[in-house]
Design a protein around this motif. Structure first.
Motif, short mmCIF file in Angstrom:
data_model
loop_
_atom_site.label_atom_id
_atom_site.label_comp_id
_atom_site.label_asym_id
_atom_site.label_seq_id
_atom_site.Cartn_x
_atom_site.Cartn_y
_atom_site.Cartn_z
N LYS A 55 15.66 41.87 28.36
CA LYS A 55 14.47 41.98 29.21
C LYS A 55 14.30 43.44 29.56
N VAL A 56 13.12 43.97 29.32
CA VAL A 56 12.87 45.35 29.72
C VAL A 56 11.48 45.43 30.38
N ASN A 57 11.34 46.47 31.18
CA ASN A 57 10.03 46.74 31.75
C ASN A 57 9.55 48.07 31.16
N VAL A 58 8.49 48.00 30.38
CA VAL A 58 7.98 49.21 29.76
C VAL A 58 6.59 49.51 30.31
N ASN A 59 6.44 50.66 30.91
CA ASN A 59 5.17 51.08 31.50
C ASN A 59 4.62 50.03 32.47
N GLY A 60 5.53 49.39 33.20
CA GLY A 60 5.11 48.43 34.22
C GLY A 60 4.92 47.01 33.71
N LEU A 80 9.61 54.33 30.57
CA LEU A 80 8.27 54.93 30.61
C LEU A 80 8.05 55.64 29.28
N ASP A 108 6.56 43.63 31.88
CA ASP A 108 7.84 43.00 31.55
C ASP A 108 7.78 42.40 30.15
N THR A 142 16.44 47.56 31.94
CA THR A 142 16.01 48.89 32.41
C THR A 142 14.49 48.99 32.53
N LYS A 143 14.09 50.08 33.16
CA LYS A 143 12.67 50.44 33.26
C LYS A 143 12.43 51.61 32.33
N ASN A 200 15.14 54.45 33.05
CA ASN A 200 15.66 54.47 34.43
C ASN A 200 15.65 55.89 35.01
#
Lengths: 297, 166
Positions: free
Chosen positions: B16-21, B84, B23, B81-82, B64
């Motif tokens: 699971k990742v959050n890319v550019n806001g 950008l 999920d 992770t987050k 991150n």
């Protein structure tokens, strides 16, 4: 013919243990076939080129308490998973052992230092590794753990040969311990490179201490990229001890250090002769800077 | 002869990742590189693959809060992770000050290195909002540009730093 080098590693099984115990148990189970993934800045390029293809990868990045810089008594303790960036910026190290920050600032480039770890690079034992020479100059001690025991080993006994350390297949590096330097101490890491961020043509780490009378009471000299592994210039260190350091003494010590280097001709970074000459120049300059810093300059 | 694991041995991992806001969740092979995940799985092709040997920095993303070379990292490592990427910089159709500054200062010619350089500059200005020219040059030393000679890139980053302080 288009000769494409595959940049995708061979398949492997991946583990990301959350505790040290779990990681050590995995290392024991997959003895010899598993590799620890720390920052990955050396391991992943090797896997992409398929020079190394471990069957099992143990990613230790999710283990807490492996990344720290702290003091305990008169010792500095650095967790093996501490990133170069954190070493470079550590206020504690800047105060007590700034040579560690200086050396870290020469490793790779900023993105590499955001990931790369001190323990990973020592365990990788690349003779071109910058930090190995610095830890040699500081006479660091390494804490090594396996599932059933913990042992300590000096840096000189840790490096065995090119890409080879005293680590057994079931062991991992856990901590680096360095004694506080004496009061009047200074160090310097000088590196000659072809371009920013490259491996060294040659590099030298020096750390010295002076007693009340200005006599050299500690000398550490580590050499990068001029031998099968990071080398200690032992004879040059011995030569400096007990002497008042002046230009003549430093010149002679640099000459001795150059004679202790074991460089090889290489098509990318120059002839053995050139590298040996550079060891002399770098040692001389580094000792002068270290001396100046030890005197409070 | 070298042996490789057969397909049956390949185990997929759920990440699971959050890319550019946003999920995302996917099952991936552990050997999948983060840059391939971002480009081929998520379809975010702004992040480039230049040298594929962690030299050029074209694949730089913020993970991150730290800039990393996504060609030298496995997607599984990014689990939780987050991230950008260059696509996440502009807000509501408004370019980020770094993007604007690169445009206004002609800090690119072919543009291939630009996403990586902008992401590295983004991290650099977060670490040090007031960089000197030398600090900028050191800060982008992990990114290669074969067109510009870097001069205008440095200028653009300085201009963006000024703009971002306002």
């Amino acid at each position: 013919m288009f000769n494409y080098v595959p940049m995708i590693p061979r398949p492997f099984l991946y583990f990301s243990p959350s505790t040290e115990e779990e990681a050590l148990a995995l290392l024991k189970d997959y003895k010899g076939e598993a590799k620890i993934l720390a920052g990955g800045m050396s391991l992943i390029p090797l896997m992409k080129l398929r020079l190394v293809s471990p069957s099992y990868i143990i990613d230790i990045n999710r283990i807490e308490n492996l990344s720290y810089i702290k003091t305990e008594g008169d010792k500095i303790k650095i967790g093996a998973l501490t990133r170069y960036h954190d070493i470079e910026r550590s206020e504690l190290l800047k105060r007590i052992l700034p040579i560690l920050c200086e050396t870290a600032s020469w490793v790779g480039d900023p993105q590499v230092r955001n990931m790369g770890t001190i323990g990973g690079s020592l365990s990788h034992a690349d003779p071109s590794g910058d930090m190995g020479s610095c830890i040699i100059a500081l006479r660091g001690e390494l804490v090594i753990k396996s599932e059933d025991k913990e042992r300590r080993i000096g840096i000189d006994n840790f490096f065995v040969d090119t890409f080879m350390t005293a680590l057994q297949p079931n062991e991992m590096l856990k901590e680096i311990i360095i004694n506080f330097p004496k009061e009047k101490s200074g160090g310097a890491y000088l590196k000659l490179e072809r371009r920013a961020g490259d491996f060294a043509i040659a590099a030298v780490a020096t750390q010295i201490s002076l007693d009340n009378k200005g006599i050299c009471s500690y000398a550490g000299i580590g050499l990068t990229a001029v031998g099968p592994m990071n080398l200690r210039a032992k004879k040059a260190e011995d030569f400096l001890l007990g002497k008042e350091l002046n230009d003549k003494v430093i010149e002679e010590a640099a000459e001795i250090a150059a004679s202790e280097a074991k460089p090889m001709d290489d098509p990318l970074r120059g002839s053995a002769e050139y590298k040996r000459a550079m060891v002399k120049v770098l040692t001389k300059r580094a000792l002068k800077i270290a001396l100046n810093r030890a005197r409070g300059g | 002869m070298t042996t490789t694991a057969t397909k049956a041995e390949v185990k997929l991992y759920h990440i699971k990742v959050n890319v550019n806001g946003v999920d995302y969740e996917h099952d991936v092979e552990p050997r999948l590189l983060l840059v391939h995940y971002i480009r081929d799985v998520l379809g975010l092709t702004g992040t480039h693959i230049g040298c594929d040997t962690s030299n050029c920095g074209a694949c730089t993303v913020i993970l991150n809060g730290k800039s990393v070379k996504s060609c030298t990292m496995f997607a599984v490592q990014a689990n939780g992770t987050k991230i950008l990427t260059i696509e996440g910089l502009a807000k509501n159709g408004e370019l980020h000050p770094l993007q604007k500054a690169f445009w206004e200062n002609h800090a690119l010619q072919c543009g291939f290195c630009t996403p990586g350089l902008i992401m590295q500059a983004y991290w650099l200005l977060q670490e040090n909002p007031n960089p000197t020219e030398e600090e900028i040059r050191k800060g982008i030393s992990g990114n290669l540009c074969r067109c510009t000679g870097y001069q205008n890139i440095v200028k653009a980053i300085m201009a963006a730093a000024k703009e971002m302080k306002r």
